[in-house]
Design a protein around this motif. Sequence first.
Motif, PDB file in Angstrom:
ATOM      1  N   TRP A 104       0.838  -1.201   0.000  1.00  0.00           N
ATOM      2  CA  TRP A 104       0.000   0.000   0.000  1.00  0.00           C
ATOM      3  C   TRP A 104       0.873   1.252   0.000  1.00  0.00           C
ATOM      4  CZ3 TRP A 104      -5.413   0.723   2.173  1.00  0.00           C
ATOM      5  CH2 TRP A 104      -6.235  -0.355   1.792  1.00  0.00           C
ATOM      6  N   ASP A 105       0.317   2.331  -0.555  1.00  0.00           N
ATOM      7  CA  ASP A 105       1.073   3.584  -0.655  1.00  0.00           C
ATOM      8  C   ASP A 105       1.427   4.170   0.711  1.00  0.00           C
ATOM      9  OD1 ASP A 105      -1.549   4.255  -0.029  1.00  0.00           O
ATOM     10  OD2 ASP A 105      -1.954   5.162  -1.982  1.00  0.00           O
ATOM     11  N   SER A 106       0.775   3.710   1.745  1.00  0.00           N
ATOM     12  CA  SER A 106       1.111   4.165   3.097  1.00  0.00           C
ATOM     13  C   SER A 106       2.324   3.435   3.661  1.00  0.00           C
ATOM     14  CB  SER A 106      -0.085   3.964   4.041  1.00  0.00           C
ATOM     15  OG  SER A 106      -0.515   2.611   4.012  1.00  0.00           O
ATOM     16  N   HIS A 107       2.778   2.391   2.954  1.00  0.00           N
ATOM     17  CA  HIS A 107       3.932   1.618   3.431  1.00  0.00           C
ATOM     18  C   HIS A 107       5.052   1.590   2.391  1.00  0.00           C
ATOM     19  CE1 HIS A 107       1.773   0.458   7.009  1.00  0.00           C
ATOM     20  NE2 HIS A 107       0.777  -0.016   6.282  1.00  0.00           N
ATOM     21  N   ARG A 108       5.078   0.555   1.536  1.00  0.00           N
ATOM     22  CA  ARG A 108       6.179   0.426   0.576  1.00  0.00           C
ATOM     23  C   ARG A 108       5.635   0.063  -0.810  1.00  0.00           C
ATOM     24  NH1 ARG A 108       8.290  -1.901   5.381  1.00  0.00           N
ATOM     25  NH2 ARG A 108       8.011  -4.057   4.719  1.00  0.00           N
ATOM     26  N   PRO A 109       4.998   1.027  -1.470  1.00  0.00           N
ATOM     27  CA  PRO A 109       4.429   0.744  -2.798  1.00  0.00           C
ATOM     28  C   PRO A 109       5.514   0.428  -3.816  1.00  0.00           C
ATOM     29  CG  PRO A 109       4.413   3.099  -2.368  1.00  0.00           C
ATOM     30  CD  PRO A 109       4.819   2.436  -1.078  1.00  0.00           C
ATOM     31  N   LYS A 110       5.150  -0.391  -4.799  1.00  0.00           N
ATOM     32  CA  LYS A 110       6.072  -0.760  -5.868  1.00  0.00           C
ATOM     33  C   LYS A 110       5.961   0.241  -7.015  1.00  0.00           C
ATOM     34  CE  LYS A 110       7.135  -4.764  -3.884  1.00  0.00           C
ATOM     35  NZ  LYS A 110       8.490  -5.136  -3.440  1.00  0.00           N
ATOM     36  N   ALA A 111       7.082   0.752  -7.469  1.00  0.00           N
ATOM     37  CA  ALA A 111       7.064   1.739  -8.553  1.00  0.00           C
ATOM     38  C   ALA A 111       6.407   1.191  -9.809  1.00  0.00           C
ATOM     39  CB  ALA A 111       8.492   2.196  -8.854  1.00  0.00           C
ATOM     40  N   THR A 112       6.576  -0.107 -10.067  1.00  0.00           N
ATOM     41  CA  THR A 112       6.030  -0.703 -11.294  1.00  0.00           C
ATOM     42  C   THR A 112       4.506  -0.671 -11.328  1.00  0.00           C
ATOM     43  OG1 THR A 112       6.127  -2.899 -10.254  1.00  0.00           O
ATOM     44  CG2 THR A 112       7.997  -2.244 -11.616  1.00  0.00           C
TER      45      THR A 112
END
Length: 233
Positions: A104-112
Motif C-alpha cells: 500500500w502507498d502508506s507503506h512500501r508501494p512498488k514503482a512498477t
Amino acid sequence: MNVTIIHGQNHQESSYHAGRFLVNQFNDVEELHEFFLPDDLPVFCIGCYRCMHEGEEYCPHYQYLKPITQAIESSDLLIFTTPVYCFHVSAPMKTLLDHYFTWWDSHRPKATMYNKQAVIISSGAGAGMKSAIQDIKTSLSHWGISNIKICGFRSQAIHWSDVNQKNKHNVQQKLIKIANSLKQPPHPQIKTKAMFMIMRVTQLKKWSACQKDYDYWQEQGWLGKKRPWKSYE
C-alpha cells in the motif's frame, strides 16, 4: 504484453470463464501467469508483521507468495476474478490481499504498479458484485494502479454451463469493450498522484508505521524529487 490472472476460487465456473474470455481478446499476450486460490496460497495471513519490520521475504508464507509476486511485478495487465461470497470477495482472495498490505502507498508501494492496468471481474447469482469488486479495487488503488476496469454480472446459475445465452452474451460484450479500452498505455491519474503525495508527507514527518517504511521511501528517492510514475510519462 504479460498478463497475470488470479482466480479467487479453485473451481472453473462463471468468473473463471469470464476472465479467460477477456484474456482471449488480446493477440499480443507473450506470457500468461494463472493462479487459483486457495490452491496456490493455502494459508491465512497471521498478522506477525515480519513482512513489515524485516521484509517481504521473511513472511512465513513466502514460498507461496514468491511466484505470485514475481508474476504480478512482471505483468502489464492484472486480472482478478471472484464469485460473490456473502456480498464480498471469496475468503482466499481476501487472504491474498491481506498478504500484500505492505504494498500500500502508506507503506512500501512498488514503482512498477503505477504503470499497470487491472480488471476486476465478479459474478454472483443475484447481487453483491459491487461490494465484492470494491474489496479488490481498494487494495489495487492503494498499490498505485490507476487504470482499473470492473465487470460485475449476474450469472443466475451455479454452473457456467447453466448460464443462459443472453447473460453470457451480455458479459462478453462488456469484456470486449474493456479489452478495447486497455489497448492504450496507462497514465497515473491525479487521484493516484495526490494520494502518493499525501503519503509522502507522512513519511517526511516520520509518521510512518515503522523505520523500514521510511528507509524504503528514502532509498527510492521519493522523499526528494523522484516519483514512481515519472519514468513512464
